[in-house]
Design an enzyme around this catalytic site. Sequence first.
Site, PDB file in Angstrom:
ATOM      1  N   ASP A 286      10.942  16.016  30.929  1.00  0.00           N
ATOM      2  CA  ASP A 286      10.641  17.458  30.398  1.00  0.00           C
ATOM      3  C   ASP A 286       9.327  18.279  29.470  1.00  0.00           C
ATOM      4  O   ASP A 286       9.451  19.480  30.650  1.00  0.00           O
ATOM      5  CB  ASP A 286      11.225  17.454  28.877  1.00  0.00           C
ATOM      6  CG  ASP A 286      12.392  19.170  28.331  1.00  0.00           C
ATOM      7  OD1 ASP A 286      12.915  19.940  28.524  1.00  0.00           O
ATOM      8  OD2 ASP A 286      11.426  18.762  27.002  1.00  0.00           O
TER       9      ASP A 286
ATOM     10  N   LYS B 233       7.802  21.926  31.907  1.00  0.00           N
ATOM     11  CA  LYS B 233       6.801  22.906  30.788  1.00  0.00           C
ATOM     12  C   LYS B 233       5.572  22.671  31.254  1.00  0.00           C
ATOM     13  O   LYS B 233       5.049  24.402  31.692  1.00  0.00           O
ATOM     14  CB  LYS B 233       7.029  22.048  29.098  1.00  0.00           C
ATOM     15  CG  LYS B 233       8.363  22.651  28.796  1.00  0.00           C
ATOM     16  CD  LYS B 233       8.068  21.668  27.330  1.00  0.00           C
ATOM     17  CE  LYS B 233       9.551  21.620  26.572  1.00  0.00           C
ATOM     18  NZ  LYS B 233      10.053  21.290  25.513  1.00  0.00           N
TER      19      LYS B 233
END
Length: 847
Positions: free
Chosen positions: A708, A712
Site C-alpha cells: 500500500d 502511494k
Amino acid sequence: MIFYGMPVFENIAVFQGDLFMVVLKFGGTSVGSPEAIRKLIGILGDSEHAGKVRVVVVSALSGVTDSLIGLARQAAEGEVARAALKTLEERHRKISHAFLAGTERQETDAAIKASFAELSRTLDGIGILRELSPRSFDYVMSFGERLSAALLAHICTAQGVQAEYLDARPLVLTDGNYGSARYQGDESYSRIRSYLKKHPALQIATGFIGSNAEGHTTTLGRGGSDLSAAIFGAAMGAKCVEIWTDVDGILTADPKLVKTAFKIDSLSYNEAMELSHFGAKVLHPPTVRPALEKGIPIVIRNTFNPPGGGTRIADDADPGNYPIRGISSMGNVTLVRVQGSGMVGMTGFSARLFGALARKGISIILITQASSEYSICVVVAPQDGPLAAAVIGEEFEREIASGAIEAPAVMEDLAIIAVVGSNMEHTTGISGKVFHALGRNGINVVAIAQGSSEINISAVIGAQDVAKALNAIHEAFFLAGVRTVNLFLIGIGNIGGTLLDQITSHKETLADQYKIRINLVGVANSSRMIFNPAGLEPKKIRGVLSSGDIKQGSAGTELLPLTLPEFIRKMKSFNLPTTAFCDCTANPDVAAVYAEILQAAIPVVTPNKRANSGSLDYYKTITGYSRDRGIPYLYETTVCAGLPVISVLRDLALSGDKVRRIEAVLSGTLSFIFNNFDGSKTFSALVREAKAKGYTEPDPRDDLNAMDAARKALILARECGMSLEFPAVAIEPILPPSCFKANGVEAFFTELEKADADFEKRRLEAAKEGKVLRYVSIIEEGSARLSLRAESPGSPFLSLVDSDNIVVITTDRYSKLPMVIKGPGAGAQVTAGGVFADILRIARTLV
Ligand code: ADP
Ligand code: ASP
Ligand code: MG
C-alpha cells in the site's frame, strides 16, 4: 363566407376611450379546466381589471389544437376517429356543465353539438378525398378557438360578467400562407376598430385565427393567440396587452428544463423577440411586432398566481442586475453546411444561396459564416433540411461538379441555445463564460452565431445536450442561486458511508454560506445501485441499498442490481450539468472505468489508489484526458488521506519549483508500529496491538508487505513527472520470507515472534546513536524506493506520533529546510473529508 367589404369607420371617441382599456389573452391551460376558468373570471372581476377590459382573447382548451391536428391527419389517411371526436366534445360539454344550468346549458350544449357536427362533416370530407390541404387543415384547427371563445362568452355572462362571443376571422385579415399566415396590420386594425365601435360589450374573441382576402380561414402559427391579442391591442391603441398563462412570466429559462429558472421582471421588445424567436414558447415571437409599433406594453402573467406581478415588455425596460436576461432553446433543428475553397471571394454567393432557399419558402433560423468565407451554415426546421440541401445542390450544380464547392452536408438532431440580453453590449467576457460552461460540461458546439446587435449569442449543439447546456449556462450567469453538483457515488463502506454522513450534516452550511448543493443522483454498494435525478436522501440510501427495499426511497427512485456498465450508462443518460463521479471503493475494476467516464466529460473524484498506481499507460491516459479537456480528475486522498500533498506538489510545479526529493512515511499502520517500537514491547507484540486497535488489515501482512505504501510512493513519483511502473518501485521487505509462508494469521504471528530478536537488535543498534527506525518511502532522481531506515535526532521523522503520515519535500526553493506535511493520513473521517473537499472543488471550478 365573405367577410371583406365591411365598412371602415373610425370613431375617435371610442378609440380614445380604448386607450385606457386593456386586452387580456388567456392561453390553453388558463381555459382548460373549470378551476382555471374560475380564476379567469376572478381576474376579470378584480379591482385591477373590472371595467377596464375591452377584449379577452382566448386559445383553444389545452391540448385541443393538438387533438384537432391528430384528427385531421388521421382523416387524411381515410379514418375519422369518432371516439376521439366524442371525447373532445365531451370535454367541452363538461366545462359548460360545470358553470351552466337550465336553458343556458341546453343552448350551449346545442351549440357545441352543432360545432362538432360541422367538424365531423369536415373530417368526413377530408377522409373521402384523402387529402388534407393546408386550407382545410387551418379550417379544422379553427374549431378549437371558436369552441372555447363561444363557451367562455356564455360562462362569463352566466357568472355576471356580461360578454359577447367574437369570431375574429372577419377582423384579422391575413395573407394566404395557411399554417402561419401573416396579418395585415392597417386593414385588420380598422376592421377591429369599427367592430368594437358597434359592440360596446366585453368581447371574448378567438385567438389564433383570421381569414385571407377570399374569406378563407387561416391560422397565425402555433401559439398564435398571443399575436391575436397584440393585434387587438394595437388596433385599439390599448393601454396594455396582458398575456395570461401558466407561469409567472418570462423566466430566465424554460422552467420545464431548468428548475432554478426565475422570473424576469422587465425586458425590452427586442430582448423578448430574441428570446421567443429562439424557443421561449411562453410568447409567440411575432406578437412583439404590433405592440412595438404602437408602443403598447405586453405583460405576461400567471392565471394561477395573479399577484405574481409578471414580466413587463416595453421600451423602458429596467436594465436589471445580470449581464444577460435569459437563455432559450430550440430543440430539433437541422444544419446544412456548404463549404469549399471555391467560395472564397466568390461575389454573390450568399445572395444566390439565400435566394434559392427563399424561392422554396424555406425559412432560415440561423446563419453562420466563417470569416475565411470557406463555409456557410444555415440552420432550418428539420422538415426543411433535405429540401434545403437539394435546393442548394441544384443552385450550385456547376460549382459542385467542378469541385469548387462540396455537396451540402446535412446534420440532424441538433438544437440551438440562445443567450439573450441588451446588457451584453456593454459587457465583455459573456461569450467566454457561455462557451466555458459548455466546454467544461463536455458539450460540443457545432456552430456559433452572434448578431451584430450583440443582444444574442447562439450556439448550435447536439439536441441531447439541451437541458444540460441550459442548466450549465444558467448556473454560470445567475450565480445568486445555489450551484448544484450532481453526484454519482460508488462504494458506501467506511469512506463512502462517512462521506454520506458529512454531506448530510454539512448540507445547510454549504447551501447558506457557500451556495453549493450536492444533489445525490446515483449511489451503488457492491450489489445494488439506486438513482433519482431529483435527488436521493443521503440518510436513507444505505438502508435502501442494503435491504433492497425501494419503499424506503422517495418517489422517482429506481433500484437495480449493480453492474458497472449500466451504472455508467445511466449516469451518462441523465446528462446533467456539473456532474461528478466519486469512487469510494478500493476496486481495480471501478478504477478501470475512469477513462470512459472522463471521456464523457464527467469529472472523477477518488480515494481509490488503483487507477494512479496501475499501468503507466492508463495513468497517462486518464490524467491526459483531464488535462487536455479540462475535466477535473481529483485524487488528493489517494495519498495521505485528507492531507494536502497532491495539491501542494501541483502548486509547486505550477509556480515553477522543481521537486528534488520526497521522503515520506505513507502508511498509517507502519507509522504506528515503528513510532511505538521503543523497546517497551517486542515487535510482534506491537503488531498484535496495532491489529487489536483496528489499525491493520485483518491479516497484518497486508500492511507489512508495504504494498500500500509502495502504491502511494508510485503515485507521488508519477505526480513529480517520473515515468515509473509499479515493479520499478524497490521495496525493502520488513518481514522475513517465512512470515509470508505461514498459513493463517496465528501461524504468521508465531513466525513473527521468531524474528523479534532480529528486530530488537536493529533497534538497539540505531538507539546507540540516538536514532530510531522508520519505514520510509524515498522518491528522487527518477526512482522510488521504500526502506527501513535509522533516523537521526533532528530528523522530522522522529517527531512522528501515533499513526501519523509525514511527507518531507525538498525542492529548488525548499532546499535548505524542506517542506514538511504531517498529520493523520488515514481514517474514514479525514479521508471522506478530503473527498468531500475535492467534490466541492468541482462546484467551484465548473461553474
Ligand atoms: P399558453 O397555453 O398559456 O399560451 P404556452 O404553453 O404556450 O402557454 O407557454 C407557456 C409555457 O412556456 C410554460 O409552461 C413553459 O413551460 C414554457 N416556456 C419556455 N420557455 C420559457 C421561459 N423562458 N419562460 C417561461 N416559460 C417558458
Ligand atoms: N391553440 C393554438 C395552439 O395550440 C394557439 C394558441 O394556443 O396560442 O397553437
Ligand atoms: Mg402560447
